[in-house]
Design a protein around this motif. Structure first.
Motif, PDB file in Angstrom:
ATOM      1  N   LEU A 116       0.832  -1.206   0.000  1.00  0.00           N
ATOM      2  CA  LEU A 116       0.000   0.000   0.000  1.00  0.00           C
ATOM      3  C   LEU A 116       0.870   1.261   0.000  1.00  0.00           C
ATOM      4  CD1 LEU A 116      -2.927   0.855  -0.097  1.00  0.00           C
ATOM      5  CD2 LEU A 116      -2.982   0.867   2.376  1.00  0.00           C
ATOM      6  N   SER A 117       1.997   1.206   0.696  1.00  0.00           N
ATOM      7  CA  SER A 117       2.910   2.358   0.698  1.00  0.00           C
ATOM      8  C   SER A 117       3.464   2.608  -0.707  1.00  0.00           C
ATOM      9  CB  SER A 117       4.077   2.125   1.663  1.00  0.00           C
ATOM     10  OG  SER A 117       3.591   1.915   2.947  1.00  0.00           O
ATOM     11  N   ALA A 118       3.813   1.519  -1.392  1.00  0.00           N
ATOM     12  CA  ALA A 118       4.353   1.667  -2.759  1.00  0.00           C
ATOM     13  C   ALA A 118       3.297   2.265  -3.688  1.00  0.00           C
ATOM     14  CB  ALA A 118       4.812   0.308  -3.277  1.00  0.00           C
ATOM     15  N   VAL A 119       2.055   1.773  -3.564  1.00  0.00           N
ATOM     16  CA  VAL A 119       0.985   2.307  -4.424  1.00  0.00           C
ATOM     17  C   VAL A 119       0.700   3.765  -4.073  1.00  0.00           C
ATOM     18  CG1 VAL A 119      -1.454   2.069  -5.026  1.00  0.00           C
ATOM     19  CG2 VAL A 119      -0.052   0.067  -4.811  1.00  0.00           C
ATOM     20  N   THR A 120       0.698   4.069  -2.778  1.00  0.00           N
ATOM     21  CA  THR A 120       0.441   5.458  -2.360  1.00  0.00           C
ATOM     22  C   THR A 120       1.562   6.380  -2.846  1.00  0.00           C
ATOM     23  OG1 THR A 120      -0.697   4.605  -0.425  1.00  0.00           O
ATOM     24  CG2 THR A 120      -0.073   6.905  -0.354  1.00  0.00           C
ATOM     25  N   ALA A 121       2.796   5.907  -2.763  1.00  0.00           N
ATOM     26  CA  ALA A 121       3.923   6.718  -3.251  1.00  0.00           C
ATOM     27  C   ALA A 121       3.826   6.928  -4.762  1.00  0.00           C
ATOM     28  CB  ALA A 121       5.243   6.027  -2.908  1.00  0.00           C
ATOM     29  N   PHE A 122       3.183   6.006  -5.457  1.00  0.00           N
ATOM     30  CA  PHE A 122       2.969   6.138  -6.902  1.00  0.00           C
ATOM     31  C   PHE A 122       1.796   7.072  -7.202  1.00  0.00           C
ATOM     32  CE2 PHE A 122       0.422   4.339 -10.461  1.00  0.00           C
ATOM     33  CZ  PHE A 122       1.281   4.600 -11.510  1.00  0.00           C
ATOM     34  N   ILE A 123       0.705   6.913  -6.410  1.00  0.00           N
ATOM     35  CA  ILE A 123      -0.521   7.671  -6.685  1.00  0.00           C
ATOM     36  C   ILE A 123      -0.367   9.152  -6.330  1.00  0.00           C
ATOM     37  CG2 ILE A 123      -2.908   8.036  -5.888  1.00  0.00           C
ATOM     38  CD1 ILE A 123      -3.087   4.999  -5.389  1.00  0.00           C
ATOM     39  N   VAL A 124       0.147   9.435  -5.141  1.00  0.00           N
ATOM     40  CA  VAL A 124       0.061  10.793  -4.587  1.00  0.00           C
ATOM     41  C   VAL A 124       0.773  11.842  -5.454  1.00  0.00           C
ATOM     42  CG1 VAL A 124       0.692  12.240  -2.599  1.00  0.00           C
ATOM     43  CG2 VAL A 124      -0.450  10.043  -2.244  1.00  0.00           C
ATOM     44  N   PRO A 125       2.052  11.640  -5.828  1.00  0.00           N
ATOM     45  CA  PRO A 125       2.689  12.678  -6.653  1.00  0.00           C
ATOM     46  C   PRO A 125       1.963  12.896  -7.977  1.00  0.00           C
ATOM     47  CG  PRO A 125       4.297  11.061  -5.904  1.00  0.00           C
ATOM     48  CD  PRO A 125       2.965  10.531  -5.548  1.00  0.00           C
ATOM     49  N   LEU A 126       1.518  11.784  -8.607  1.00  0.00           N
ATOM     50  CA  LEU A 126       0.798  11.921  -9.880  1.00  0.00           C
ATOM     51  C   LEU A 126      -0.514  12.677  -9.683  1.00  0.00           C
ATOM     52  CD1 LEU A 126       1.202   8.432 -11.614  1.00  0.00           C
ATOM     53  CD2 LEU A 126       1.974  10.631 -12.467  1.00  0.00           C
ATOM     54  N   PHE A 127      -1.211  12.355  -8.597  1.00  0.00           N
ATOM     55  CA  PHE A 127      -2.485  13.001  -8.318  1.00  0.00           C
ATOM     56  C   PHE A 127      -2.283  14.495  -8.073  1.00  0.00           C
ATOM     57  CE2 PHE A 127      -6.084  14.371  -5.777  1.00  0.00           C
ATOM     58  CZ  PHE A 127      -7.162  13.717  -6.353  1.00  0.00           C
ATOM     59  N   LEU A 128      -1.265  14.833  -7.280  1.00  0.00           N
ATOM     60  CA  LEU A 128      -1.006  16.252  -6.971  1.00  0.00           C
ATOM     61  C   LEU A 128      -0.727  17.038  -8.253  1.00  0.00           C
ATOM     62  CD1 LEU A 128       1.196  16.017  -3.720  1.00  0.00           C
ATOM     63  CD2 LEU A 128      -1.269  16.386  -3.901  1.00  0.00           C
ATOM     64  N   VAL A 129       0.037  16.406  -9.168  1.00  0.00           N
ATOM     65  CA  VAL A 129       0.386  17.093 -10.421  1.00  0.00           C
ATOM     66  C   VAL A 129      -0.822  17.163 -11.350  1.00  0.00           C
ATOM     67  CG1 VAL A 129       1.806  16.898 -12.511  1.00  0.00           C
ATOM     68  CG2 VAL A 129       2.823  16.483 -10.257  1.00  0.00           C
ATOM     69  N   PRO A 138       2.446  20.233   4.331  1.00  0.00           N
ATOM     70  CA  PRO A 138       2.913  18.906   3.902  1.00  0.00           C
ATOM     71  C   PRO A 138       3.120  17.935   5.059  1.00  0.00           C
ATOM     72  CG  PRO A 138       4.184  20.645   2.843  1.00  0.00           C
ATOM     73  CD  PRO A 138       3.342  21.304   3.891  1.00  0.00           C
ATOM     74  N   SER A 139       3.560  18.449   6.228  1.00  0.00           N
ATOM     75  CA  SER A 139       3.805  17.517   7.344  1.00  0.00           C
ATOM     76  C   SER A 139       2.497  16.854   7.802  1.00  0.00           C
ATOM     77  CB  SER A 139       4.480  18.242   8.509  1.00  0.00           C
ATOM     78  OG  SER A 139       3.668  19.311   8.939  1.00  0.00           O
ATOM     79  N   LEU A 140       1.422  17.636   7.845  1.00  0.00           N
ATOM     80  CA  LEU A 140       0.118  17.069   8.210  1.00  0.00           C
ATOM     81  C   LEU A 140      -0.327  16.057   7.156  1.00  0.00           C
ATOM     82  CD1 LEU A 140      -2.494  16.974   9.914  1.00  0.00           C
ATOM     83  CD2 LEU A 140      -3.308  18.954   8.619  1.00  0.00           C
ATOM     84  N   PHE A 141      -0.146  16.420   5.893  1.00  0.00           N
ATOM     85  CA  PHE A 141      -0.558  15.551   4.784  1.00  0.00           C
ATOM     86  C   PHE A 141       0.190  14.215   4.844  1.00  0.00           C
ATOM     87  CE2 PHE A 141      -0.201  14.549   0.099  1.00  0.00           C
ATOM     88  CZ  PHE A 141      -1.525  14.129  -0.045  1.00  0.00           C
ATOM     89  N   ILE A 142       1.506  14.284   5.077  1.00  0.00           N
ATOM     90  CA  ILE A 142       2.315  13.048   5.139  1.00  0.00           C
ATOM     91  C   ILE A 142       1.898  12.199   6.346  1.00  0.00           C
ATOM     92  CG2 ILE A 142       4.667  12.159   5.528  1.00  0.00           C
ATOM     93  CD1 ILE A 142       5.598  14.565   3.756  1.00  0.00           C
ATOM     94  N   ALA A 143       1.658  12.858   7.490  1.00  0.00           N
ATOM     95  CA  ALA A 143       1.224  12.104   8.679  1.00  0.00           C
ATOM     96  C   ALA A 143      -0.093  11.387   8.407  1.00  0.00           C
ATOM     97  CB  ALA A 143       1.076  13.061   9.868  1.00  0.00           C
ATOM     98  N   LEU A 144      -1.025  12.080   7.714  1.00  0.00           N
ATOM     99  CA  LEU A 144      -2.322  11.463   7.403  1.00  0.00           C
ATOM    100  C   LEU A 144      -2.151  10.281   6.448  1.00  0.00           C
ATOM    101  CD1 LEU A 144      -4.348  14.764   6.910  1.00  0.00           C
ATOM    102  CD2 LEU A 144      -4.766  13.081   8.712  1.00  0.00           C
ATOM    103  N   LEU A 145      -1.262  10.455   5.469  1.00  0.00           N
ATOM    104  CA  LEU A 145      -1.028   9.367   4.510  1.00  0.00           C
ATOM    105  C   LEU A 145      -0.444   8.138   5.211  1.00  0.00           C
ATOM    106  CD1 LEU A 145       0.491  11.199   1.384  1.00  0.00           C
ATOM    107  CD2 LEU A 145      -1.712  10.018   1.505  1.00  0.00           C
ATOM    108  N   VAL A 146       0.572   8.362   6.045  1.00  0.00           N
ATOM    109  CA  VAL A 146       1.235   7.244   6.730  1.00  0.00           C
ATOM    110  C   VAL A 146       0.241   6.524   7.645  1.00  0.00           C
ATOM    111  CG1 VAL A 146       3.000   6.642   8.438  1.00  0.00           C
ATOM    112  CG2 VAL A 146       3.545   8.239   6.585  1.00  0.00           C
ATOM    113  N   LEU A 147      -0.461   7.306   8.486  1.00  0.00           N
ATOM    114  CA  LEU A 147      -1.393   6.684   9.442  1.00  0.00           C
ATOM    115  C   LEU A 147      -2.596   6.066   8.734  1.00  0.00           C
ATOM    116  CD1 LEU A 147      -1.225   9.456  12.178  1.00  0.00           C
ATOM    117  CD2 LEU A 147      -0.367   7.124  12.394  1.00  0.00           C
ATOM    118  N   GLY A 148      -3.057   6.736   7.683  1.00  0.00           N
ATOM    119  CA  GLY A 148      -4.191   6.194   6.907  1.00  0.00           C
ATOM    120  C   GLY A 148      -3.818   4.868   6.255  1.00  0.00           C
ATOM    121  N   CYS A 149      -2.617   4.799   5.690  1.00  0.00           N
ATOM    122  CA  CYS A 149      -2.181   3.550   5.047  1.00  0.00           C
ATOM    123  C   CYS A 149      -2.002   2.439   6.077  1.00  0.00           C
ATOM    124  CB  CYS A 149      -0.882   3.761   4.269  1.00  0.00           C
ATOM    125  SG  CYS A 149      -1.164   4.656   2.733  1.00  0.00           S
TER     126      CYS A 149
END
Lengths: 232, 208
Positions: A116-129, A138-149
């Motif tokens: 899931l981390s690999a897929v999220t690392a693939f999805i998030v930058p593409l989605f943002l762009v 960004p720190s809040l966003f990363i914390a949410l991504l890590v804890l959500g995953c």
């Protein structure tokens, strides 16, 4: 006496983790399902919604929902395989007789976290762009991504163990997972909206706390119940 | 050590599969279990090994020095149990050697490719078969030999063999005989089969 003690938990868990990764590397079934689904949905969302069709004030809300929908359904697509493939291939009995149940759960949980981390690392930058989605904290966003995953992977792994012996695995996995995963998804979506609007981490700290609590409860419950689920 | 079954039975719903059965298998002994198809041989072995719960009674493994009435349920000492069965599968994506190294690790034994190779050569598999090819590309008989190596890699106190000679050639049947002979020195073997070659290895036979 021949009754030597069971294998150390961490060593056995890492062996399960390595074995699953090696098997996945050679077949790439879950990886292909996860990444192809994520890529297809990203392209569709980018094409159908795109950054220009949203009013600036709607972007944080719509983009936060869309991002977590992509992550959630990617998780639904591939994460159940860790246990389902053991039952389908007939390897579950061999594993049941050899490895301590908590080591199996921990090994499978680590595999799903990595996937899931690999897929999220693939999805998030593409989605943002693709969506021109601007994150102000960004720190809040990363914390949410890590804890959500972590929460998605934990709940999906345990649910996969629950449904692995059922005949209608796919339907049952979705039926059991969705109510279990709604609370962290709501917290993650709400927190992501805050991360897109506010620069201060404290503005979204409550959502981080909700996710920490959820991850703790799910992980504890999974380890407490897994022995009965796996051996019965 | 010894294995004791007391009033052991198993039903699925109203359908009784076997039992109640009571018997004792002492250390160094080999028990055969015979019966027609569907008589419950496999279910009995799964119940004895702890893979499924009995509907009534219990099976216990006693080790030296333990009091009568104590003992361990098989499901609580899985590292003492070796298991071979037609519906058991190992990991097809891995080689035979990788499979054994993995099971060594989860049993808490040192991960030793050398020991895995020795076990595989002991069941008659060549180096090319066990270290170059994935398990799924081996023949059914070769996979059966790998299962025998898997079941004995941790020197189990109790070895359950369900149709151990199925799909094996004459050399393979010899391998089963060697595995059973070696098991007598470690503990107990229980063989469920209709094949006279398998049942001929047993000291006594239980008919279902």
């Amino acid at each position: 006496m021949n009754a030597r003690p069971p294998a150390p938990l961490l060593g056995a868990a890492l062996a399960v983790f390595r074995k699953d990764l090696l098997a996945e590397w050679r077949t790439r079934i879950a990886v292909n399902a996860l990444f192809l689904f994520a890529f297809a949905v990203l392209v569709l969302v980018g094409y159908a919604v795109g950054p220009t069709r949203l009013a600036p004030e709607d972007r944080p809300t719509v983009n936060a929902v869309l991002l977590w929908i992509v992550i959630f359904f990617s998780a639904m697509t591939g994460l159940s395989r860790v246990f389902v493939k053991e039952e389908e291939a007939g390897t579950a009995s061999a594993l049941r007789l050899a490895a301590p149940p908590p080591a199996i759960l921990l090994g499978k949980y680590l595999v799903n976290i990595l996937l899931l981390s690999a897929v999220t690392a693939f999805i998030v930058p593409l989605f943002l762009v693709l969506m021109s989605f601007e994150i102000k904290c960004p720190s809040l966003f990363i914390a949410l991504l890590v804890l959500g995953c972590l929460g998605l992977a934990g709940a999906s792994t345990f649910t996969a163990a629950l449904v692995s012996k059922a005949s209608a695995k796919g339907a049952l996995f979705a039926v059991l997972s969705i109510p279990l995963l709604l609370p962290p998804l709501i917290a993650a979506v709400s927190g992501t909206q805050v991360a897109a609007r506010e620069e201060d981490f404290k503005a979204g700290a409550d959502f981080v706390r909700v996710l920490i609590a959820y991850d703790g409860v799910v992980t504890t419950a999974a380890f407490a119940l897994f022995d009965a689920v796996w051996r019965e | 050590m010894r294995l004791v079954a007391e009033g052991l039975s198993r039903s699925f719903g109203r359908r009784k599969i076997f039992g109640p059965l009571s018997f004792e298998v002492p250390a160094g002994a080999v028990l055969g279990v015979a019966g027609s198809n569907g008589s419950g041989k496999t279910t009995l072995l799964k119940t004895l090994s702890g893979l499924i719960r009995p509907s009534g009674g219990c099976a216990k493994i006693f080790f030296d020095g333990e009091e009568v009435g104590a003992g361990h349920e098989p499901r609580d000492v899985p590292w003492c149990i070796g298991w071979v069965a037609p519906d058991l599968a190992l990991y097809g994506e891995l080689t035979a050697e990788e499979n054994l190294v993995f099971f060594q690790s989860v049993h808490g034994l040192p991960a030793s490719p050398g020991r895995a190779r020795a076990l595989l050569e002991g069941v008659g598999l060549s180096e090319h078969s066990h270290s170059k090819k994935s398990l799924s590309s081996l023949s059914t008989g070769q996979r059966q030999r790998v299962k025998l190596a898997y079941a004995t890699l941790h020197d189990p106190a109790v070895l359950f063999l369900d149709e151990p000679s199925s799909n094996l050639d004459a050399d393979g049947v010899e391998v089963v005989a060697r595995v059973v002979a070696a098991q007598r020195g470690r503990g107990i073997a229980i063989i469920a089969s209709n094949d006279p070659r398998d049942l001929g290895l047993a000291d006594e036979t239980l008919s279902l």
